[in-house]
Scaffold this motif. Sequence first.
Motif, PDB file in Angstrom:
ATOM      1  N   GLU A  89       0.619  -1.050  -0.433  1.00  0.00           N
ATOM      2  CA  GLU A  89       0.101  -0.086  -0.275  1.00  0.00           C
ATOM      3  C   GLU A  89       0.399   1.435   0.172  1.00  0.00           C
ATOM      4  O   GLU A  89       0.726   1.808  -0.883  1.00  0.00           O
ATOM      5  CB  GLU A  89      -0.666  -0.197   1.331  1.00  0.00           C
ATOM      6  N   LEU A  90       1.277   1.175   0.531  1.00  0.00           N
ATOM      7  CA  LEU A  90       2.819   2.354   0.884  1.00  0.00           C
ATOM      8  C   LEU A  90       3.308   2.650  -0.950  1.00  0.00           C
ATOM      9  O   LEU A  90       3.447   3.529  -1.242  1.00  0.00           O
ATOM     10  CB  LEU A  90       3.660   1.865   1.610  1.00  0.00           C
ATOM     11  N   ALA A  91       4.286   1.651  -1.884  1.00  0.00           N
ATOM     12  CA  ALA A  91       4.410   1.483  -2.854  1.00  0.00           C
ATOM     13  C   ALA A  91       3.872   1.807  -3.817  1.00  0.00           C
ATOM     14  O   ALA A  91       4.260   2.940  -4.254  1.00  0.00           O
ATOM     15  CB  ALA A  91       5.484   0.204  -3.507  1.00  0.00           C
ATOM     16  N   TRP A  92       2.151   1.913  -3.585  1.00  0.00           N
ATOM     17  CA  TRP A  92       1.625   1.779  -5.021  1.00  0.00           C
ATOM     18  C   TRP A  92       0.341   2.359  -4.488  1.00  0.00           C
ATOM     19  O   TRP A  92      -0.784   2.620  -5.038  1.00  0.00           O
ATOM     20  CB  TRP A  92       0.993   0.108  -5.190  1.00  0.00           C
ATOM     21  N   ASN A  93       1.069   3.273  -3.272  1.00  0.00           N
ATOM     22  CA  ASN A  93      -0.492   4.255  -2.963  1.00  0.00           C
ATOM     23  C   ASN A  93      -1.706   4.319  -2.710  1.00  0.00           C
ATOM     24  O   ASN A  93      -2.651   4.285  -3.397  1.00  0.00           O
ATOM     25  CB  ASN A  93      -0.306   6.195  -4.401  1.00  0.00           C
ATOM     26  N   GLY A  94      -1.482   2.737  -1.753  1.00  0.00           N
ATOM     27  CA  GLY A  94      -2.890   2.737  -1.697  1.00  0.00           C
ATOM     28  C   GLY A  94      -3.748   1.509  -2.264  1.00  0.00           C
ATOM     29  O   GLY A  94      -5.079   1.707  -1.866  1.00  0.00           O
ATOM     30  N   GLN A  95      -2.441   0.746  -2.338  1.00  0.00           N
ATOM     31  CA  GLN A  95      -2.916  -0.313  -3.726  1.00  0.00           C
ATOM     32  C   GLN A  95      -2.011  -1.600  -2.641  1.00  0.00           C
ATOM     33  O   GLN A  95      -1.624  -1.570  -3.600  1.00  0.00           O
ATOM     34  CB  GLN A  95      -3.534  -0.419  -4.578  1.00  0.00           C
ATOM     35  N   THR A  96      -2.816  -3.213  -2.686  1.00  0.00           N
ATOM     36  CA  THR A  96      -2.233  -4.121  -2.572  1.00  0.00           C
ATOM     37  C   THR A  96      -2.416  -4.838  -3.776  1.00  0.00           C
ATOM     38  O   THR A  96      -3.272  -4.507  -4.021  1.00  0.00           O
ATOM     39  CB  THR A  96      -3.029  -5.037  -1.336  1.00  0.00           C
ATOM     40  N   ILE A  97      -1.652  -6.121  -4.496  1.00  0.00           N
ATOM     41  CA  ILE A  97      -2.303  -6.360  -5.524  1.00  0.00           C
ATOM     42  C   ILE A  97      -3.420  -6.748  -5.519  1.00  0.00           C
ATOM     43  O   ILE A  97      -4.680  -6.628  -7.008  1.00  0.00           O
ATOM     44  CB  ILE A  97      -1.323  -7.559  -4.909  1.00  0.00           C
ATOM     45  N   GLY A  98      -4.085  -7.502  -4.410  1.00  0.00           N
ATOM     46  CA  GLY A  98      -5.878  -7.930  -4.435  1.00  0.00           C
ATOM     47  C   GLY A  98      -6.448  -6.594  -5.179  1.00  0.00           C
ATOM     48  O   GLY A  98      -7.265  -6.727  -5.677  1.00  0.00           O
ATOM     49  N   LYS A  99      -6.030  -5.380  -4.381  1.00  0.00           N
ATOM     50  CA  LYS A  99      -6.792  -4.038  -5.244  1.00  0.00           C
ATOM     51  C   LYS A  99      -6.642  -3.260  -6.032  1.00  0.00           C
ATOM     52  O   LYS A  99      -7.512  -2.815  -6.752  1.00  0.00           O
ATOM     53  CB  LYS A  99      -6.567  -2.788  -4.033  1.00  0.00           C
ATOM     54  N   ARG A 100      -5.031  -3.756  -6.770  1.00  0.00           N
ATOM     55  CA  ARG A 100      -5.279  -3.351  -7.789  1.00  0.00           C
ATOM     56  C   ARG A 100      -5.630  -3.925  -8.976  1.00  0.00           C
ATOM     57  O   ARG A 100      -6.471  -3.289 -10.312  1.00  0.00           O
ATOM     58  CB  ARG A 100      -3.555  -3.538  -8.364  1.00  0.00           C
ATOM     59  N   MET A 101      -6.143  -5.628  -9.010  1.00  0.00           N
ATOM     60  CA  MET A 101      -7.156  -6.108  -9.726  1.00  0.00           C
ATOM     61  C   MET A 101      -8.330  -6.103  -9.093  1.00  0.00           C
ATOM     62  O   MET A 101      -9.088  -6.241 -10.888  1.00  0.00           O
ATOM     63  CB  MET A 101      -7.082  -7.619  -9.039  1.00  0.00           C
ATOM     64  N   MET A 102      -7.970  -5.229  -8.351  1.00  0.00           N
ATOM     65  CA  MET A 102     -10.008  -5.374  -8.475  1.00  0.00           C
ATOM     66  C   MET A 102     -10.495  -3.079  -8.359  1.00  0.00           C
ATOM     67  O   MET A 102     -11.922  -3.175  -8.832  1.00  0.00           O
ATOM     68  CB  MET A 102     -10.268  -5.459  -6.566  1.00  0.00           C
ATOM     69  N   GLN A 103      -9.516  -2.846  -8.899  1.00  0.00           N
ATOM     70  CA  GLN A 103      -9.419  -0.762  -9.382  1.00  0.00           C
ATOM     71  C   GLN A 103     -10.068  -0.730  -8.325  1.00  0.00           C
ATOM     72  O   GLN A 103     -10.942   0.293  -8.590  1.00  0.00           O
ATOM     73  CB  GLN A 103     -10.603  -1.302 -10.471  1.00  0.00           C
ATOM     74  N   ILE A 104      -9.524  -0.923  -6.939  1.00  0.00           N
ATOM     75  CA  ILE A 104     -10.125   0.006  -5.826  1.00  0.00           C
ATOM     76  C   ILE A 104      -9.595   0.325  -5.059  1.00  0.00           C
ATOM     77  O   ILE A 104      -8.122   0.134  -5.099  1.00  0.00           O
ATOM     78  CB  ILE A 104     -10.759  -0.561  -4.870  1.00  0.00           C
TER      79      ILE A 104
END
Lengths: 313, 332
Positions: A89-104
Motif C-alpha cells: 500500500e505504501l509502494a502503490w499508493n494505497g493498493q495491494t495486488i488484490g486491490k489493483r486487480m479489483m480497481q479499488i
Amino acid sequence: MTKTRRTTITELRSIDELMSPEGVPLRFEVAGVGVRIGAQVTDLLLTVLAAFAVVVLLGYSGVDSPATLTAIAAMAFLFIRVPYYVLTELAWNGQTIGKRMMQIKVVANDGGPLTTYSLVVRNLMKEAEIFLPGTLLVTLNDKAQIESLIALAWIIAVFLVPILNKRRRRLGDLIAGTYVVHLPKPVLLSDLTQQTAPASEGTRNFVFLSHQLDHYGIYELQTLEKVLRAQDRRLSRRAAESRIAAEAKIVESIRKKIDYADPVPQEDHRRFLREFYNAQRGHLEQRQLFGDERADKFYKDELGSPARSDLER
Amino acid sequence: MEEPDLIRSARFRQEREADWRRLEELVATAETQGLHRMNFEAARDLATLYRQATTSLAIAREISLDRALLEYLEALTARAYLSVYAPQERVGGLIQRFLVQGASQAIRRSWVFLLIGFLCMFLGGLTGYLLYFENASWFYVFIPSELAGGRGPAASTEHLRSVIYDEDPSSSGLGAFAAYLFSHNTRIAIFVFGLGAFICAPAILLTFYNGLILGAFLALHADRGLGWDLVGWLSVHGVTEISAICIACAGGVKLGAAVLFPGEMRRPDALQAAGRDAVKLALVAALMLLVAALLEGFARQLVQSLDARLFLGWGVGALWLIWFMLAGRRVQ
C-alpha cells in the motif's frame, strides 16, 4: 416517479465527495463490502502461498515435528502478511495486488495524501480485527465453547461496522481516517454538438424559438443525450426497427410538448433530435449562466430540491 | 472547418481537450511507473495540468450540461488527484526515521500511560505474590494448567529446579522461537492493545491478570527458596517481554482514554489523534516481543548460570531504556 428512481440509483452506487486541497470537491464511488472481500481473498491467497513456499523449503531442511512446523508456518504467514499489506500500500499508493486487480484504492478522507501512519494503522488493525479472531475460531476446539462464541461475536461485530456506516469503513479505516473507493475510469466521448448531422441538399434547418425551449430541464436533456449516444451502436435488424419506432415516438412527444407545428418526416428524425439537443443545451446552459437553473420539466422541482446536486453532474 | 456557431460549453471543451488528453497519458505513466521514475518535465506537467483540470472541472460543473464531458472530467481529475497526492516517502527512510526518532519520542510523550501500564503489571504481581502466601491454592485459580507445565504447589522442589536449569537442546532454536511467538504472552500483548481501543478496562484487567500470574509464580518459587533462580530464568527474556506487554497496555489505554475522554475533539478525531502514538507503542512492543522470542528461543537454554542470565536480561533491558530515553532528542 422518475425522481425517486434516480435517487435510488445514486444510493446504490454510494457516491462520496472528497475535498481536494485545490478546493474542488471530487466525487468517488465508495467500494462496497463485496469488492473488498474479493481483494482481501486475493491478497490472502498470495500471502498463504508465499508462507507455504517458505514452509516447504524449511520442511526439506530437516524440521519434521508437526507441532514445530505448524508454529513455523503460522510465523511465516504473520511475517509475510503484515509487511506485505503495509509495503504494497505504501509502494502503490494505497493498493495491494488484490486491490489493483479489483480497481479499488485507499484514500484519506481529509483529501490529503495518504500518510505512512494511516497505512500502518489500518493494516495493523486488520490483524486485531480479522486475523486474530479468525485464528481463534480455527484453533479453538469444541471444549472452549465460550471462547469460540466470543470470537464469533467479535467477527460479526467487525463485519457489521463497515455495513453500518456510509463509507463502508472498517474499524482500521475509522482509526486511520481512510476509506476505499473505486478507481474512476476517464473515458471521453465525443461532443454531440460537434457532430454535424448528415443534412442532404435542399433540406431546411430546424429552428427552435426561445419559448419552445422553455419546456425541458437538465434531466430531459441528458436523457436525450443518452438516446443520441446509443445511435452509434450497431444493432440487429429487429432492435434497429424498434429503435426507429422509439425515436419516432420521442420526436412526436417533443413536437407536441413544444408546439412544433411543422411535421417532421421519418428520414429527418435523427437530425431533428440532434438539432433539438443542440438548441436545448445551448438554451439551458445560457439560462444556467444567468443563475436560472432548471433541474427537470417539473416547475416545483426547480430550486432547492434535494435532487438538484445529483443532477448537476 | 471551424464552426462559428458552437455553443459555449463546446468551445470550452475544444480549447482544453488536448491538455486533458496529455494529462490522461501522464496519469497512466505515473500509475504504472511511479512518480519517482518520471522525468522532470513530465512531473511538472502532471502537477500543472492536474490543477488546470480541477479548474476545468469546477467551471464545467457550472457551465456545461454535457453529461459525457462532466463524467470524464470527474474521473480524470479524481484519477490525477490520486497520483499527484501519492505519498512520496521511501520505505527505507521511513524505517530509519521510526527507529531514530519516532519510536522513542512517542514513548517519552506517553509516559503517563506507560506508568499506568507498568503500575497495572506491578500491582497484579504484588497481589498475586501476597495472595499465594495467604493460601497456596490461589495458584490454581490464576494459572491455567497448560501454562504452568506441571509446576505448582504440589510439584517437588527438584522438579521446579530442573525446569529452570534444563539443558534440552531440542527445545531451542527456530522451533522454540516460533512456538514462543504464538505463546500466551504474545497473544496477551495483542489483546491488551486491541481491547484498549474499545474501552480501557479490558486492557488494564488483562495486564493486571498477567501480573497476578507472574506474582503467584514468583511466590511459588520464593517459597521453595528458588526465588532468585526464577528471577534469573525469567530475566533473560522477561525483562524485555513484560515491558513489551506493559507498553502494549499503555498503547491500548491511550486509545481507550481517547474514547472515554475525548476533550474538545469529536471521538473519532480524538481516537485518530491518540492513534499516532499508540501505534508507535504497539510497533515498539512488537519489536520487543520479537527480541524476547529470540532470547527465549536461543539464549535461555544456552546461558545456564544465574549471574549471566541476570546480566543478559537486564543488560538488554538497559539497552531498551537507553534507546527510549536518548534517541531522537532535539539539540537545543
